[in-house]
Design a protein around this motif. Structure first.
Motif, PDB file in Angstrom:
ATOM      1  N   ALA A 396       0.814  -1.213   0.000  1.00  0.00           N
ATOM      2  CA  ALA A 396       0.000   0.000   0.000  1.00  0.00           C
ATOM      3  C   ALA A 396       0.848   1.265   0.000  1.00  0.00           C
ATOM      4  O   ALA A 396       0.303   2.362  -0.113  1.00  0.00           O
ATOM      5  CB  ALA A 396      -0.930   0.004   1.203  1.00  0.00           C
ATOM      6  N   GLY A 397       2.192   1.134   0.155  1.00  0.00           N
ATOM      7  CA  GLY A 397       3.054   2.306   0.069  1.00  0.00           C
ATOM      8  C   GLY A 397       3.813   2.652   1.321  1.00  0.00           C
ATOM      9  O   GLY A 397       4.261   3.790   1.469  1.00  0.00           O
ATOM     10  N   ALA A 398       3.961   1.685   2.266  1.00  0.00           N
ATOM     11  CA  ALA A 398       4.717   1.935   3.492  1.00  0.00           C
ATOM     12  C   ALA A 398       5.963   1.055   3.464  1.00  0.00           C
ATOM     13  O   ALA A 398       5.957  -0.052   4.018  1.00  0.00           O
ATOM     14  CB  ALA A 398       3.864   1.646   4.717  1.00  0.00           C
ATOM     15  N   PRO A 399       7.055   1.482   2.815  1.00  0.00           N
ATOM     16  CA  PRO A 399       8.213   0.608   2.569  1.00  0.00           C
ATOM     17  C   PRO A 399       8.954   0.174   3.820  1.00  0.00           C
ATOM     18  O   PRO A 399       9.709  -0.801   3.769  1.00  0.00           O
ATOM     19  CB  PRO A 399       9.108   1.463   1.662  1.00  0.00           C
ATOM     20  N   ALA A 400       8.785   0.844   4.952  1.00  0.00           N
ATOM     21  CA  ALA A 400       9.521   0.455   6.164  1.00  0.00           C
ATOM     22  C   ALA A 400       9.145  -0.950   6.631  1.00  0.00           C
ATOM     23  O   ALA A 400       9.895  -1.585   7.375  1.00  0.00           O
ATOM     24  CB  ALA A 400       9.246   1.454   7.286  1.00  0.00           C
ATOM     25  N   PHE A 401       8.005  -1.460   6.177  1.00  0.00           N
ATOM     26  CA  PHE A 401       7.553  -2.787   6.596  1.00  0.00           C
ATOM     27  C   PHE A 401       8.031  -3.897   5.654  1.00  0.00           C
ATOM     28  O   PHE A 401       7.698  -5.063   5.847  1.00  0.00           O
ATOM     29  CB  PHE A 401       6.025  -2.824   6.678  1.00  0.00           C
ATOM     30  N   LEU A 402       8.832  -3.532   4.647  1.00  0.00           N
ATOM     31  CA  LEU A 402       9.264  -4.510   3.660  1.00  0.00           C
ATOM     32  C   LEU A 402      10.046  -5.662   4.277  1.00  0.00           C
ATOM     33  O   LEU A 402       9.861  -6.823   3.910  1.00  0.00           O
ATOM     34  CB  LEU A 402      10.119  -3.820   2.587  1.00  0.00           C
ATOM     35  N   ALA A 403      10.917  -5.356   5.248  1.00  0.00           N
ATOM     36  CA  ALA A 403      11.824  -6.377   5.782  1.00  0.00           C
ATOM     37  C   ALA A 403      11.071  -7.556   6.381  1.00  0.00           C
ATOM     38  O   ALA A 403      11.506  -8.694   6.276  1.00  0.00           O
ATOM     39  CB  ALA A 403      12.754  -5.774   6.821  1.00  0.00           C
ATOM     40  N   THR A 404       9.935  -7.288   7.004  1.00  0.00           N
ATOM     41  CA  THR A 404       9.192  -8.378   7.644  1.00  0.00           C
ATOM     42  C   THR A 404       7.995  -8.827   6.821  1.00  0.00           C
ATOM     43  O   THR A 404       7.110  -9.512   7.334  1.00  0.00           O
ATOM     44  CB  THR A 404       8.708  -7.933   9.047  1.00  0.00           C
ATOM     45  N   SER A 405       7.954  -8.456   5.545  1.00  0.00           N
ATOM     46  CA  SER A 405       6.841  -8.886   4.701  1.00  0.00           C
ATOM     47  C   SER A 405       7.311  -9.654   3.475  1.00  0.00           C
ATOM     48  O   SER A 405       6.519  -9.965   2.612  1.00  0.00           O
ATOM     49  CB  SER A 405       6.021  -7.673   4.230  1.00  0.00           C
ATOM     50  N   GLY A 406       8.565  -9.984   3.401  1.00  0.00           N
ATOM     51  CA  GLY A 406       9.038 -10.735   2.261  1.00  0.00           C
ATOM     52  C   GLY A 406      10.512 -11.039   2.341  1.00  0.00           C
ATOM     53  O   GLY A 406      10.951 -12.127   2.009  1.00  0.00           O
ATOM     54  N   LEU A 407      11.311 -10.055   2.796  1.00  0.00           N
ATOM     55  CA  LEU A 407      12.745 -10.282   2.902  1.00  0.00           C
ATOM     56  C   LEU A 407      13.078 -11.179   4.083  1.00  0.00           C
ATOM     57  O   LEU A 407      14.031 -11.955   4.041  1.00  0.00           O
ATOM     58  CB  LEU A 407      13.475  -8.940   3.049  1.00  0.00           C
ATOM     59  N   LEU A 408      12.301 -11.036   5.155  1.00  0.00           N
ATOM     60  CA  LEU A 408      12.501 -11.872   6.329  1.00  0.00           C
ATOM     61  C   LEU A 408      11.262 -12.741   6.558  1.00  0.00           C
ATOM     62  O   LEU A 408      10.180 -12.457   6.055  1.00  0.00           O
ATOM     63  CB  LEU A 408      12.765 -11.009   7.571  1.00  0.00           C
ATOM     64  N   ASN A 409      11.447 -13.765   7.336  1.00  0.00           N
ATOM     65  CA  ASN A 409      10.367 -14.709   7.603  1.00  0.00           C
ATOM     66  C   ASN A 409      10.360 -15.010   9.102  1.00  0.00           C
ATOM     67  O   ASN A 409      10.799 -16.055   9.540  1.00  0.00           O
ATOM     68  CB  ASN A 409      10.586 -15.994   6.801  1.00  0.00           C
ATOM     69  N   ILE A 410       9.879 -14.039   9.882  1.00  0.00           N
ATOM     70  CA  ILE A 410       9.891 -14.185  11.334  1.00  0.00           C
ATOM     71  C   ILE A 410       8.863 -15.213  11.799  1.00  0.00           C
ATOM     72  O   ILE A 410       9.059 -15.892  12.790  1.00  0.00           O
ATOM     73  CB  ILE A 410       9.613 -12.827  12.014  1.00  0.00           C
ATOM     74  N   ALA A 411       7.772 -15.334  11.063  1.00  0.00           N
ATOM     75  CA  ALA A 411       6.696 -16.242  11.461  1.00  0.00           C
ATOM     76  C   ALA A 411       6.259 -17.075  10.271  1.00  0.00           C
ATOM     77  O   ALA A 411       5.809 -16.535   9.263  1.00  0.00           O
ATOM     78  CB  ALA A 411       5.510 -15.440  12.003  1.00  0.00           C
TER      79      ALA A 411
END
Length: 832
Positions: A396-411
Motif C-alpha cells: 500500500a506504500g509503506a516501505p519500512a515494513f518490507l523487511a518483515t513482509s518478504g525479505l525476512l520470515n519471522i513467522a
C-alpha cells in the motif's frame, strides 16, 4: 456433560465415571501405623461404635465420597489389584456410610493396622490417587483405627471408646475456587471494594518468596528462583505508586489513541517510519483485489491481519476526514494498531503498530458470550499474522515494513513466530557497538523456529521468563524489545542512550500493568455451586461441579510415576509428589492451604520448576537453539554478557550442566483460553496434551470465520472465535480439520510424503540441519512463501508438525492417565 445437578447422588458430590482414583485396595497388608494414637476424648464420650463413627469418622468421608461411589472414579472392577477400587464403595446417602465401610472392611480382609482403609490413604508407598489425606496419627487415621478396632474385637470396643475419640473433625477447605491469576497487589489495594489509600505499603511480591530452599520436601517443587534486578524505575512500593504505574503501563500494553501510546520500534514518539498514513490504510482494499471499499472494511482488516477489533474507541480518519476535526476520525482500528498523536494531543493521521499485540492478544467469542469475553488483552490467542499485515502495508506504500513482509520470515504460521529470537535481539539492541556482538556465535547458533507466546496474565506467577527460563522475570528491559526506539538506538551514541532511557522509564510500569491482568473465567459457569448444591446454570457447556472436584484431586495428588503405572518416561528429579501440581503449581484452596504442598498460601498458582528434555520430551529445537550460544564449557561469550538487555544476567537455561536444554513448566490460569498448546502451539487441544499416544494430528488447520454475506469468496477471514461454533468444551481447544498430504497448504515431496504422511519431512532433514547451524536462514522465505495470494495466506493457517521446530511430541508421561481421568482433569482446568 450434565445440564443440571438434580439427583441426590450428584448433590453429594459424586463423580462421573472415571477409573482407579482409589488405587489398589486388595494388595498385601502393609505394616503402617501400629496401634497409633487413640485420641484424647474424655471417658464415656461415646457409648457405641455407631455414635463414634457418626461424630469422628463420617465427616471425613466426604473426601472419599468424591471417588468411592457407584459410577465414580474408584468404581472399577479390574483384574489386577491396582484396578479393584470397587472394593471400597460408599453411596450418595451418607447415612449408609457405617454399613458400607464395614462391608468394605470385611471384603478387604478385615484387620486394623493392616487394613487398606488405613494404609491406602496414609502410606505414600500405596499410591493412593487422592494423596495421603489420612497421615498416620492424624485425626482421620486415629478415628478410623478406633472403629476398625471395635469391629475387629467387639469385646474390647468399650475400652477403646472410653479412651478414644481423637480431636474434633477439622473443617476442610473447598476443592474448587481460588483466584484467576493477577498480581497479589490487585486484591490488596482493592481491599474487597474499599480501596486502600495511596499511602498503603504493598506486601512482598509472592514470587520474591521463591528462593533456594523454599518448599523443600513439599508436593510442589520450585527449582528456579526469583532474582531482583536493578531496574532504573523501581517496582511500586505503595498502592499509589502501583496505581500510577498501571496507568503508565497501560499505554504500552493496550494504549490506543492516547497521548504517549507506544508503538513498534518507536517508543512513544509521535512520528515514526514504522507507520502507515491513513490515506494508504484506507486503500488496503485495492491491495486485496476488491472492486471497491467494502462496508465491512474495518472488520476485514482485523480478520485478514489476525486481530480483534479494539473493544474501546480506537479511531482513524476515513477518506475525506480531518482527524483533528472528527476526534481522530470515525473509523475503528483493530487492537494491533493505533493512530499516533503529538504531545499537544493533536492527531497525526498516521497509524502505528502495537507489535506485541499480534502475539499476546486474542479473541474469545464476543461480549454476548459472557463476562470478559471478546477481545483479550495479554492473552494467548495465537491469531495474529503480522507477515500478512506488513506485506499489505508495503504494497500500500509503506516501505519500512518490507523487511518483515518478504525479505525476512519471522513467522511461518499464523499465530506463531520466532519471537524469542535472541540473535536479532543482539543485533538490534547492541547500541551500535560492534564489540557487543558475538558475531561467530550468532552466525552459527541455531534458529529457534516456531514459538507460541505465553499469556501475560500468568506473568505474575513465574519467577523466570519465557518457555525455557531464559531471563529473570524482573529483567524488565526485554519486555520493551518490540517498542525500543530502533532508529535512534541502533546508531549508537546519544541516540542509543536516549532509546535506552525511554525503555527504562517504561519497562517496569508495563510489567506492573501486564502482571495485573487476570485470566478469563469459563464463560458458562458451574452446573452446580462449588459446594455441590444445585446452581441456576443449565447451559450444556457449564462446569460439572462433582467432576471438576474429582479433577482437582487428580491434578494435585495423582502420582503419574506410581509403581503400578509403569510410566515409561523417567521421573523428574528433585522431589515432589509426581502430580500435575508438582510442576505447574497448586491452585485448589484445599491444597494451597495444605502445608505439605506449599510453605505458605501466598505461593498459590506460582509455577517455578524446570525439567530436562528427557522428561518433558517436547520438540527440542527451541531449547537446543538457546543453548547454541554457549561455549562448550558452558560459559556465555563475553560480548553477549555486555548486551544492555541482559543487565540482570541470564536465566537458568544458561547454567545447566553439559549445556543441556530445559523447559519451564508454565502456570495454568486461563489455560482453557490459551489453545493451541505446548511451547510451539503444535497440539490443538488439552485432550491431545493429556493423551500423547493419540489425538495429536500430524497436519491440521483451525477453522476460519465464515465470510460475511455479500462479500466475494476471495476475502481472507481470520480464525473463527465463535465459542458456540468453533470451540470444543470437552477437549478444551478450538475445532480443527485434519489436513492430508497433497491438500492445500502442503507440498508433497517437500513438507510431507504421500507414502508416509506421519513420517519426517522427506527432505531428509536438510533444511533442519541448515537451520540448526545458520540461524539467519530461518529468516529467509525458504520454508514458507511470502503471502501474496489468498491461498498463500490460507496456507499459513496450516500447522505441519513434520517441519523444523514444529514437532508435536512430548508430555508423554500423561499416557498413564485413563480417559475418565483426563475428562475430570479437563473439567477442573476450566475452573482456573
Amino acid at each position: 456433560m450434565k445440564t443440571r445437578i438434580g439427583s441426590a447422588l450428584l448433590l453429594a458430590s459424586a463423580c462421573a465415571a472415571l477409573a482407579a482414583c482409589g488405587g489398589n485396595y486388595s494388595g498385601a497388608p502393609v505394616a503402617s501405623g501400629g496401634s497409633g494414637d487413640t485420641g484424647n476424648a474424655t471417658s464415656g464420650s461415646f457409648s457405641t461404635p455407631q455414635d463414634f463413627f457418626a461424630a469422628r469418622v463420617e465427616p471425613n468421608l466426604g473426601f472419599c465420597r468424591t471417588c468411592h461411589i457407584p459410577g465414580g472414579v474408584a468404581d472399577t472392577a479390574g483384574t489386577s489389584a491396582a484396578t479393584q477400587g470397587n472394593l471400597f464403595m460408599l453411596s450418595g446417602d451418607s447415612g449408609q456410610d457405617y454399613n458400607n465401610v464395614m462391608t468394605a472392611w470385611s471384603t478387604l480382609g478385615k484387620g486394623v493396622a493392616s487394613s487398606k482403609l488405613l494404609t491406602k490413604p496414609s502410606d505414600p508407598a500405596q499410591g493412593h490417587t487422592g494423596g495421603q489425606p489420612w497421615p498416620s496419627g492424624s485425626q482421620p487415621y486415629s478415628a478410623m483405627q478406633t472403629v476398625l478396632g471395635c469391629w475387629d474385637n467387639p469385646s474390647g470396643c468399650a475400652a477403646l471408646l472410653s479412651g478414644a475419640g481423637g480431636t474434633p473433625v477439622a473443617q476442610q477447605q473447598p476443592l474448587l475456587g481460588g483466584r484467576h491469576s493477577g498480581n497479589a497487589w490487585n486484591s490488596y489495594c482493592a481491599n474487597s471494594g474499599n480501596p486502600l489509600p495511596d499511602s498503603a505499603v504493598l506486601p512482598a511480591d509472592p514470587r520474591s518468596l521463591v528462593v533456594a530452599g523454599v518448599n523443600q520436601g513439599k508436593a510442589v517443587v520450585f527449582n528456579t528462583y526469583w532474582r531482583s534486578c536493578s531496574n532504573p524505575t523501581p517496582q511500586p512500593a505503595t498502592c499509589g505508586q502501583y496505581r500510577q504505574q498501571l496507568v503508565q503501563g497501560a499505554l504500552i500494553g493496550e494504549g490506543q489513541g492516547q497521548v504517549g501510546t507506544a508503538t513498534m520500534f518507536s517508543g512513544s514518539a509521535s512520528s515514526t517510519v514504522f507507520s502507515i498514513p491513513a490515506t494508504d490504510y484506507n486503500n488496503l482494499w485495492k491491495v486485496w483485489g476488491l472492486p471497491g471499499r467494502p462496508a465491512q472494511f474495518d472488520q476485514l482488516v482485523a480478520e485478514r491481519h489476525g486481530s480483534a477489533l479494539a473493544p474501546n474507541r480506537n479511531p482513524y480518519p476515513l477518506p475525506g476526514e480531518d482527524p483533528n476535526k472528527s476526534n481522530g476520525g470515525s473509523g475503528q482500528l483493530p487492537l494491533v494498531y493505533t493512530q499516533l498523536r503529538k504531545a499537544d494531543g493533536s492527531w497525526t493521521g498516521n497509524i502505528g503498530v502495537k507489535f506485541c499485540a499480534f502475539c499476546h492478544n486474542g479473541q474469545l467469542g464476543t461480549a454476548a458470550d459472557g463476562a470478559g469475553m471478546g477481545a483479550q488483552y495479554g492473552g494467548a490467542g495465537s491469531i495474529g499474522d503480522f507477515e500478512v499485515a506488513f506485506r499489505d502495508f508495503t504494497a500500500a506504500g509503506a516501505p519500512a515494513f518490507l523487511a518483515t513482509s518478504g525479505l525476512l520470515n519471522i513467522a511461518s504460521n499464523r499465530g506463531t513466530g520466532a519471537i524469542d529470537q535472541f540473535q536479532l535481539g543482539f543485533v538490534l539492541f547492541s547500541g551500535g557497538d560492534p564489540s557487543a556482538l558475538p558475531i561467530a556465535d550468532l552466525i552459527h547458533s541455531g534458529a529457534i523456529g516456531t514459538i507460541k507466546s505465553p499469556p501475560w496474565w500468568n506473568l505474575s506467577n513465574r519467577p523466570q521468563k519465557f518457555h525455557g527460563a531464559i531471563l529473570p522475570t524482573d529483567a524488565s528491559r526485554i519486555d520493551m524489545a518490540a517498542y525500543y526506539p530502533l532508529t535512534e538506538g541502533i546508531l549508537g551514541g546519544a541516540g542509543a542512550k536516549a532509546a535506552l532511557a525511554w525503555v527504562d522509564q517504561s519497562d517496569v510500569p508495563f510489567q506492573t500493568w501486564a502482571q495485573s491482568l487476570q485470566s478469563p473465567a469459563w464463560p458458562y459457569g458451574y452446573c452446580a455451586n462449588t459446594d455441590g448444591t444445585p446452581g441456576p446454570n443449565d447451559n450444556p457447556a457449564c462446569i460439572n461441579t462433582p467432576l471438576a472436584q474429582q479433577g482437582a484431586v487428580l491434578f494435585h495428588s495423582k502420582n503419574l510415576w506410581a509403581a503400578d503405572l509403569n510410566n515409561t518416561v523417567p521421573a523428574p528429579s528433585g522431589g515432589g509428589n509426581g502430580s500435575c501440581a508438582s510442576c505447574h503449581g497448586a491452585y485448589s484452596p484445599r491444597y494451597v492451604n495444605d502445608s505439605t504442598y506449599l510453605d505458605t498460601p501466598a505461593l498459590e498458582g506460582i509455577a517455578a520448576r524446570t525439567v530436562p528434555m528427557n522428561v518433558i520430551g517436547t520438540d527440542a529445537i527451541y531449547g537446543e537453539a538457546n543453548q547454541s550460544l554457549r561455549n562448550a564449557n558452558g560459559t556465555i561469550p563475553q560480548a553477549a554478557q555486555g548486551n544492555a538487555f541482559l543487565y540482570c544476567g541470564l536465566g537458568d537455561q544458561y547454567s545447566t550442566a553439559g549445556n543441556a536444554p530445559i523447559m519451564l513448566a508454565p502456570p495454568l490460569y486461563g489455560i482453557w483460553a490459551a489453545a493451541p498448546y505446548l511451547h510451539n502451539g503444535s497440539v490443538p487441544n488439552i485432550w491431545g496434551v493429556l493423551k500423547p499416544t493419540e489425538d495429536r494430528p500430524v497436519i491440521w488447520q483451525r477453522a476460519s470465520a465464515p465470510v460475511p454475506a455479500g462479500l466475494p469468496a476471495s476475502v481472507v477471514m481470520g480464525y473463527d472465535s465463535d465459542l458456540q461454533r468453533a470451540y470444543d468444551p470437552a477437549k478444551l481447544g478450538w475445532n480443527y480439520a485434519v489436513v492430508k498430504c497433497g491438500d492445500p497448504g502442503t507440498t508433497p515431496g517437500v513438507d510431507c510424503s504421500l507414502s508416509n504422511p506421519n513420517g519426517p519431512a522427506p527432505d531428509g532433514g536438510l533444511l533442519g540441519n541448515l537451520y540448526k547451524n545458520f540461524w539467519f536462514l530461518w529468516n529467509l522465505p525458504i520454508q514458507t512463501a511470502p503471502p501474496f495470494t489468498k491461498q498463500q495466506i490460507e496456507n499459513r493457517k496450516v500447522y505441519n508438525t513434520l517441519l523444523y521446530s514444529q514437532g508435536n511430541q512430548g508430555h508423554a508421561f500423561t499416557a498413564v492417565l485413563t480417559d475418565a481421568e483426563r475428562k475430570a482433569i479437563i473439567e477442573y482446568l476450566k475452573t482456573l
